[in-house]
Design an enzyme around this catalytic site. Structure first.
Site, mmCIF file in Angstrom:
data_model
loop_
_atom_site.group_PDB
_atom_site.id
_atom_site.type_symbol
_atom_site.label_atom_id
_atom_site.label_comp_id
_atom_site.label_asym_id
_atom_site.label_seq_id
_atom_site.Cartn_x
_atom_site.Cartn_y
_atom_site.Cartn_z
ATOM 1 C CE1 TYR A 164 -3.255 -2.821 0.364
ATOM 2 C CE2 TYR A 164 -3.661 -2.167 2.632
ATOM 3 C CZ TYR A 164 -3.948 -2.970 1.556
ATOM 4 O OH TYR A 164 -4.928 -3.927 1.675
ATOM 5 N N PRO A 198 -15.634 -3.511 1.477
ATOM 6 C CG PRO A 198 -15.566 -2.388 3.520
ATOM 7 C CD PRO A 198 -14.678 -2.895 2.419
#
Length: 305
Positions: free
Chosen positions: A78, A228
């Site tokens: 990341y 999500p």
């Protein structure tokens, strides 16, 4: 292994917003709030940029912990240019307070320009774990996930390499990410698995993911959905709007609350680099969907499978 149910937060932490959904005993010895935080969007909103303001990302991390977040999900890959999620986490929160669990991922690689590389072999995995230790500033990693790349049909060999590092004391617990039922079984035959991270959301739900969730619930394994909210913007579905309007909530909050309602083994890790969105996401821990709400949303997921 038996189911590890969600439990109320301790009295000292019960008033913190992130604890409103209760806690989960990760690996049998790490109690964490079921509302966590995903660090992927801290360096940049997308892999290609633009970069986020690192000062704001640091403020978001500190605010998340103030709100009761004690489970942060990150990965060494990341990063955007010279800004990494690991570096931001260390800058914002090191020395880490007691009880803060940082889960990381290894397996994929990116070169300095951000291009994806082949899956890591045994030696590259060892190097990745040592790099995570250095970059996060710890002597042992709380949780390390093996992230499966699409080209990998088996994860036995790389997971065994991580299991060796666990035996050496460099890793406390192991998890897997982006796996099938067969690949989870491979890992469980080698060493205990405490978390499964797979893509799963209200509108991206498959029968296999439902079975994996049921397996995790039965065995006391945390099921941690990534993306999500779907990964490409919050969907504007009529049923989702109706449920949100009934609760005076946002569609994103309903999607997170739906995940938390599915099983006591679900841990939510919505990520953001926006202070406002952080507050909104964490407030979803207190949103309680009614049986009618869940039934309406279940019809939506069934029609989209």
């Amino acid at each position: 292994m038996t189911t590890t149910p969600a439990s109320p937060a301790s009295p000292a932490n019960a008033a913190l917003p992130a604890n409103a959904a209760g806690t989960f005993l990760l690996g049998g010895d790490l109690p964490v709030s079921r509302m966590g935080f995903g660090a992927m969007k801290l360096p940049s909103r997308d892999w290609e940029g633009p970069a986020c303001d690192p000062e704001q990302s640091v403020r978001v991390l500190r605010r998340a912990v103030e709100l009761g977040v004690d489970h942060i999900d990150t990965a060494w890959f990341y990063f955007f240019r010279d800004v990494s999620a690991h570096g931001l986490i260390r800058r914002a929160l090191h020395p880490y307070r007691d009880g803060l669990v940082i889960a990381t991922k290894v397996g994929p690689g990116r070169d300095p320009e951000g291009r994806w590389l082949d899956p890591a072999d045994r030696e590259a995995l060892r190097a990745a774990v040592h790099r995570d230790l250095r970059e996060l500033g710890v002597d042992r990693l709380d949780v390390v996930h093996l992230r499966r790349m699409p080209s990998q049909s088996s994860i036995a060999e790389p997971f065994a390499a991580l299991a060796e590092l666990r035996e050496e004391g460099l890793i406390r617990h192991l998890g897997v990410s982006n796996v099938t039922e067969a690949q989870l079984a491979e890992a469980e035959a080698i060493a205990p698995v405490v978390t499964v991270q797979n893509k799963f959301s209200l509108l991206e739900r498959t029968a296999e993911q439902d079975r994996l969730l049921a397996h995790c619930t039965a065995r006391g394994i945390a099921f941690v959905p990534f993306y999500p909210l779907g990964g490409s913007g919050v969907p504007d579905h009529p049923a989702l709007r109706r449920v949100a309007e009934r609760h005076g909530a946002t569609r994103a909050q309903v999607m997170v609350a739906w995940l938390l309602a599915l099983s006591p083994s679900v841990l939510a890790i919505p990520g953001t680099s926006s202070p406002a969105h952080l507050e909104e996401n964490i407030a979803a821990a207190a949103l309680r969907l009614s049986p009618a709400d869940l039934a309406e949303l279940e019809k939506l997921t069934a029609s989209d499978k």
